[in-house]
Design an enzyme around this catalytic site. Structure first.
Site, short mmCIF file in Angstrom:
data_model
loop_
_atom_site.label_atom_id
_atom_site.label_comp_id
_atom_site.label_asym_id
_atom_site.label_seq_id
_atom_site.Cartn_x
_atom_site.Cartn_y
_atom_site.Cartn_z
N THR A 72 0.79 -1.30 0.01
CA THR A 72 -0.08 -0.12 -0.04
C THR A 72 0.92 1.21 0.03
O THR A 72 0.54 2.19 -0.69
CB THR A 72 -0.81 0.02 1.07
OG1 THR A 72 -1.83 -1.03 1.01
CG2 THR A 72 -1.66 1.31 1.45
N ASN A 152 -5.73 -9.96 -7.06
CA ASN A 152 -5.93 -10.75 -5.71
C ASN A 152 -7.29 -11.47 -5.55
O ASN A 152 -7.14 -12.39 -4.65
CB ASN A 152 -5.68 -9.52 -4.79
CG ASN A 152 -6.63 -8.52 -4.86
OD1 ASN A 152 -6.51 -7.76 -5.73
ND2 ASN A 152 -7.59 -8.16 -3.67
N GLN A 180 0.77 -10.15 -5.52
CA GLN A 180 0.12 -11.52 -5.54
C GLN A 180 1.28 -12.56 -6.45
O GLN A 180 1.03 -13.77 -6.26
CB GLN A 180 -1.19 -11.79 -6.01
CG GLN A 180 -2.14 -11.12 -4.97
CD GLN A 180 -2.21 -11.72 -3.75
OE1 GLN A 180 -2.09 -12.72 -3.66
NE2 GLN A 180 -2.87 -10.94 -2.98
N SER A 200 4.54 -7.12 -0.93
CA SER A 200 4.47 -7.08 0.49
C SER A 200 5.18 -8.21 1.00
O SER A 200 4.97 -9.42 0.45
CB SER A 200 3.24 -6.99 1.08
OG SER A 200 2.61 -5.66 1.03
N THR A 242 12.57 5.43 10.84
CA THR A 242 13.73 4.19 11.30
C THR A 242 13.41 3.20 10.46
O THR A 242 12.33 2.41 10.41
CB THR A 242 13.71 4.43 12.83
OG1 THR A 242 13.92 5.25 13.52
CG2 THR A 242 14.29 3.22 13.24
N CYS A 329 -8.94 -5.96 2.29
CA CYS A 329 -9.18 -4.39 2.45
C CYS A 329 -10.48 -3.91 2.36
O CYS A 329 -10.69 -2.90 2.88
CB CYS A 329 -8.25 -3.68 1.38
SG CYS A 329 -6.33 -4.17 1.76
#
Length: 383
Positions: A72, A152, A180, A200, A242, A329
């Site tokens: 995202t 997806n 995916q 991801s 960070t 989502c």
């Protein structure tokens, strides 16, 4: 016990990944951007090793890998980060498809409010967008085309290979959401032409909360993507904040495992899909697939059980199978799937559709037993 068949939402973390992360959390807790002591140096070494692991899986240079919190954020940076360049070059036309993840669609809609011209292309019943239809919409002022590699909800593979080659000739930036497909269609991704790519870690048995934005260099220069947040020069200023060293280490390890095992994993996924097809064919259930299976990934199916409300089926069979009827989502919304709507599937069939997605280590015996029970429940609910 129920079997987990919602891997397109998130995969279980690999124990080898978790072991690496635990070691980092316990022993390498320094800030990777601390330059004055060994703790920071050790953390930085871990991050750079993970960058190399990601690059190796994708077949790219490690300097093209930027860590984010997930797809995202990567999608948002890839699209929003082009705004300054778009204004400078007067290229403010974007093309995408109606079946993209919301992180692409909603971001592009926001860009439209800022004065960008947007074309959104629908797929056909096959679930695949027409590459020529997209290319026909390319103009002199086209800034970006953003198309996912694998949908997806349906698992349908999109023609990003064709698009990549043609868009490169036309000097149009190309963004691929590979959430995916990363770790699955490894050779396909390595051969793709693109400028930006997102994924991801938690979709390939890595940790949640970390992902990657790939920015491919052309003539030694990165795409003209700027940061959309402010606060530091981490990740060369593309993504300030960070660096979560343990999460990044887990992402890298998941990528290395995927590179080592993707061929065997592909065989396992294909075998499970064949098993599912056999179960369905032998069951006598009234069903059909949503999307053309000849262009579908081997880890996913979207099935319509005629006359069976998907919500009723999922609730009635949740003690056997964890499945879904759309993207996580949008799962809190009971409106019909926008992906299936865009394909032109009738509402009554959309409301009778479920997505089943598995992973290589899904137990075949449990798969057969539990899915068979779900199919029998579907038959009993049919009206």
């Amino acid at each position: 016990m129920e079997i987990y068949l919602d891997n397109n939402s998130s995969t279980p973390i690999d124990e080898r990944v978790l072991a690496i992360m635990e070691n980092v959390y316990l022993h390498s807790y320094g800030n990777a951007d601390s330059r004055t002591h060994n703790h920071g140096e050790r953390a930085r070494t871990i991050v750079e090793n993970a960058r190399k692991q990601v690059a190796s899986l994708l077949g790219i240079n490690s300097s093209e890998v930027f860590f984010t919190s997930g797809s995202t954020e990567s999608n948002n940076i890839a699209i929003q980060g082009l705004e300054e360049y778009a204004i400078e070059t007067n290229k403010k036309h974007i093309i995408t498809s109606a079946i993209e993840h919301k992180s692409v669609l909603e971001t592009i809609k926001m860009m439209k409010k800022k004065g960008f011209d947007v074309d959104i292309v629908n797929p056909g019943l096959s679930g695949q967008v027409n590459a020529q239809e997209i290319l026909d919409k390319v103009r002199e002022d086209t800034l970006l085309v953003s198309i996912m590699h694998v949908n997806n909800e349906t698992g349908i593979i999109q023609p990003v290979d064709i698009l990549g080659g043609e868009l490169e000739k036309r000097n149009v930036l190309f963004h691929v959401d590979a959430t995916q497909s990363c770790g699955k269609l490894v050779e396909e991704i390595r051969n793709l032409k693109y400028n930006m790519l997102s994924f991801s870690a938690h979709k390939l048995k890595g940790p949640q909360g970390v992902g990657v934005l790939v920015l491919r260099k052309k003539r030694y220069r990165l795409p003209p993507v700027k940061n959309i947040m402010y606060g530091g020069q981490q990740e060369h200023g593309i993504r300030p904040g960070t660096i979560p060293v343990a999460l990044v280490a887990g992402c890298g390890e998941a990528c290395e495992i995927a590179e080592d095992e993707y061929k065997e994993n592909s065989r396992k996924l294909k075998s499970l899909k064949g098993t599912l097809e056999q179960l369905l064919n032998d069951s006598g259930a009234d069903y059909h697939y949503n999307g053309e299976q000849n262009c579908c990934i081997d880890s996913t199916v979207n099935i319509c059980f005629k006359g069976v409300m998907s919500e009723a089926l999922m609730l009635s069979s949740k003690q056997y199978c964890s499945v879904s009827n759309g993207s996580a989502c949008t799962s809190k919304s009971y409106s019909p799937s926008y992906v299936l709507e865009a394909m032109g599937i009738p509402v009554e069939d959309i409301e009778s559709s479920v997505r089943i997605s598995w992973e290589p280590e899904t137990n075949k015996t449990e798969f057969i037993d539990n899915v068979s029970k779900m199919i029998e429940i579907a038959k009993s609910l049919a009206v």
